[in-house]
Design an enzyme around this catalytic site. Structure first.
Site, PDB file in Angstrom:
ATOM      1  N   LYS A   1       0.924  -1.167   0.122  1.00  0.00           N
ATOM      2  CA  LYS A   1      -0.020  -0.173   0.022  1.00  0.00           C
ATOM      3  C   LYS A   1       0.820   1.281  -0.080  1.00  0.00           C
ATOM      4  O   LYS A   1       0.455   2.415  -0.408  1.00  0.00           O
ATOM      5  CB  LYS A   1      -0.888   0.043   1.265  1.00  0.00           C
TER       6      LYS A   1
ATOM      7  N   TYR B   1     -11.882 -14.705   3.483  1.00  0.00           N
ATOM      8  CA  TYR B   1     -11.116 -13.894   3.932  1.00  0.00           C
ATOM      9  C   TYR B   1     -10.524 -13.930   5.285  1.00  0.00           C
ATOM     10  O   TYR B   1     -11.321 -13.826   6.316  1.00  0.00           O
ATOM     11  CB  TYR B   1     -11.560 -12.390   3.598  1.00  0.00           C
TER      12      TYR B   1
ATOM     13  N   TYR C   1      -2.714 -12.602   3.314  1.00  0.00           N
ATOM     14  CA  TYR C   1      -2.539 -12.209   1.822  1.00  0.00           C
ATOM     15  C   TYR C   1      -1.453 -13.214   1.236  1.00  0.00           C
ATOM     16  O   TYR C   1      -1.635 -13.961   0.629  1.00  0.00           O
ATOM     17  CB  TYR C   1      -2.234 -10.887   1.596  1.00  0.00           C
TER      18      TYR C   1
HETATM   19  C1  LIG Z   1      -0.234  -7.678   2.400  1.00  0.00           C
HETATM   20  C2  LIG Z   1      -1.120  -7.495   1.152  1.00  0.00           C
HETATM   21  N1  LIG Z   1      -1.035  -8.287   0.105  1.00  0.00           N
HETATM   22  C3  LIG Z   1      -1.724  -8.066  -0.963  1.00  0.00           C
HETATM   23  C4  LIG Z   1      -3.146  -7.232  -0.707  1.00  0.00           C
HETATM   24  C5  LIG Z   1      -3.891  -6.983  -2.013  1.00  0.00           C
HETATM   25  O1  LIG Z   1      -3.533  -5.889  -2.840  1.00  0.00           O
HETATM   26  P1  LIG Z   1      -4.873  -5.328  -3.565  1.00  0.00           P
HETATM   27  O2  LIG Z   1      -6.041  -4.809  -2.466  1.00  0.00           O
HETATM   28  O3  LIG Z   1      -4.099  -4.277  -4.192  1.00  0.00           O
HETATM   29  O4  LIG Z   1      -5.406  -6.217  -4.497  1.00  0.00           O
HETATM   30  C6  LIG Z   1      -3.239  -6.476   0.263  1.00  0.00           C
HETATM   31  C7  LIG Z   1      -4.412  -5.506   0.437  1.00  0.00           C
HETATM   32  O5  LIG Z   1      -4.651  -5.052   1.473  1.00  0.00           O
HETATM   33  C8  LIG Z   1      -2.265  -6.784   1.408  1.00  0.00           C
HETATM   34  O6  LIG Z   1      -2.570  -5.979   2.611  1.00  0.00           O
END
Ligand SMILES: Cc1ncc(COP(=O)(O)O)c(C=O)c1O
Length: 339
Positions: free
Chosen positions: A49, A260, A286
């Protein structure tokens, strides 16, 4: 192509490193696996981010804002990085978080508080459904509010990942290396849309695979449609004007598991294996899912040993501390409840 004309507030330590995961490749008997370390973007424990926030905070400052609002889950990495970015830019930060206040804050939530953000609890809504109400209230109090969408995923934020793809292509050119496939976690879409637009802008011709970490109800084709619209808006904003279709987006929904933020066996294994073989930390929500998926594809022979694959590490490490129970045995949901 240059994007120097767009408002940008420097926050990240760039370029982030690229290096091989030699012990992992050996262990899996598979392809050469490289990693791009966006967990090391540097701002308050890093993550993807921060790249988006360089452009979002730049835009907020250019428009004269004194306050930013954004939203996410209790353990949102995006919110933690937004709180840090706002602190660095001298802006007030309000976070609309899904869930309810836990007895003791930990992980990202603990850091949100340290970084000076005000938290508004939104119960079952973790995607910013009530952000407008908070914005109206703050504007009523005379604040100049800039609303950062969930995950920072609009055309302003996604620009960060167009730039990231340019950075990565330069690194590959310097190493005289080509990559067949990039794998990463996808959720609100700014990372994937930005990478796909960046691939067009900077001539990356490998495949780009997002591993979905969200419930399938938001899955194909809705998500691909969102990604296509986001890519089109991003491409237009940066003056590239490229056309994109849903076929440009490859998303795998097979690894969502129970949904999630729910830590499953596969994530737990991937987190443990990476830590033990490479000394590298993944996160439970993630990157644990995305790496679990990549390992599974390699083990099943879906990615052959002659290929070169890049795992784009998007950060998230602070959430590990909120999943202590799950990582040592049980299952922890993202709001901290044990099941
Ligand atoms: C550690 C991490 N990886 C991947 C993502 C996913 O990215 P995006 O929201 O741009 O798809 C996020 C989103 O919050 C994240 O915090």
């Amino acid at each position: 192509m240059t994007l120097d004309h767009l408002p940008r507030f420097p926050l990240a330590s760039l370029p982030t490193p690229v290096h091989p995961l030699e012990r992992l490749s050996l262990l899996l008997g598979g392809p050469l696996v490289l990693v791009k370390r966006d967990d090391l973007t540097g701002l308050a424990l890093g993550g993807n981010k921060t790249r988006k926030l360089e452009f979002l905070i730049g835009d907020a400052l250019a428009g004269g804002a004194d306050t930013v609002i954004t939203a996410g889950a209790t353990q949102s990495n995006h919110c933690r990085q937004t709180a840090a970015a706002a602190a660095r830019a001298g802006l007030q930060c309000h976070l609309v978080l899904g869930g309810s206040p836990p007895e003791a804050p930990t992980g990202n939530l603990l850091l949100d508080g340290l970084l000076g953000a005000s938290v508004h609890w939104a119960g079952p809504d973790r995607r910013g459904e009530t952000m407008t109400d908070v914005a109206v209230e703050l504007r009523g109090r005379g604040r100049k509010v800039y609303v950062i969408p969930y995950g920072g995923s609009n055309e302003v934020g996604a620009t960060g990942y167009v730039v990231a793809m340019g950075e990565f292509c330069r690194q590959m050119a310097e190493r005289e290396q080509t990559v067949d496939l990039i794998v990463f976690a996808t959720s609100s879409g700014g990372t994937q849309a930005g990478l796909v637009v960046g691939a067009r802008a900077f001539g990356f011709s490998g495949q780009i695979l997002g591993i979905s970490v969200d419930k399938v109800e938001r899955g194909a084709p809705t998500y691909e449609r969102e990604l296509t619209a986001l890519a089109a808006a991003t491409s237009e904003r940066i003056g590239l004007g490229a056309r994109h279709g849903e076929d440009d987006f490859w998303v795998d929904y097979d690894y969502v598991g129970d949904g999630y933020g729910i830590l499953m066996e596969r994530e737990r294994d991937a987190i443990g294996l990476m830590a033990r073989t490479e000394g590298m930390l993944l996160d439970p929500v993630y990157t644990g899912k995305a790496m679990g998926a990549l390992m599974d594809m390699i083990r099943r022979g879906l990615i052959g040993p002659s290929k070169t694959v890049l795992f784009w590490h998007t950060g998230g490490g602070p959430a590990l501390f909120a999943y202590a129970e799950g990582l040592t045995g049980g299952i922890t949901r993202h709001n901290g409840a044990r099941t």
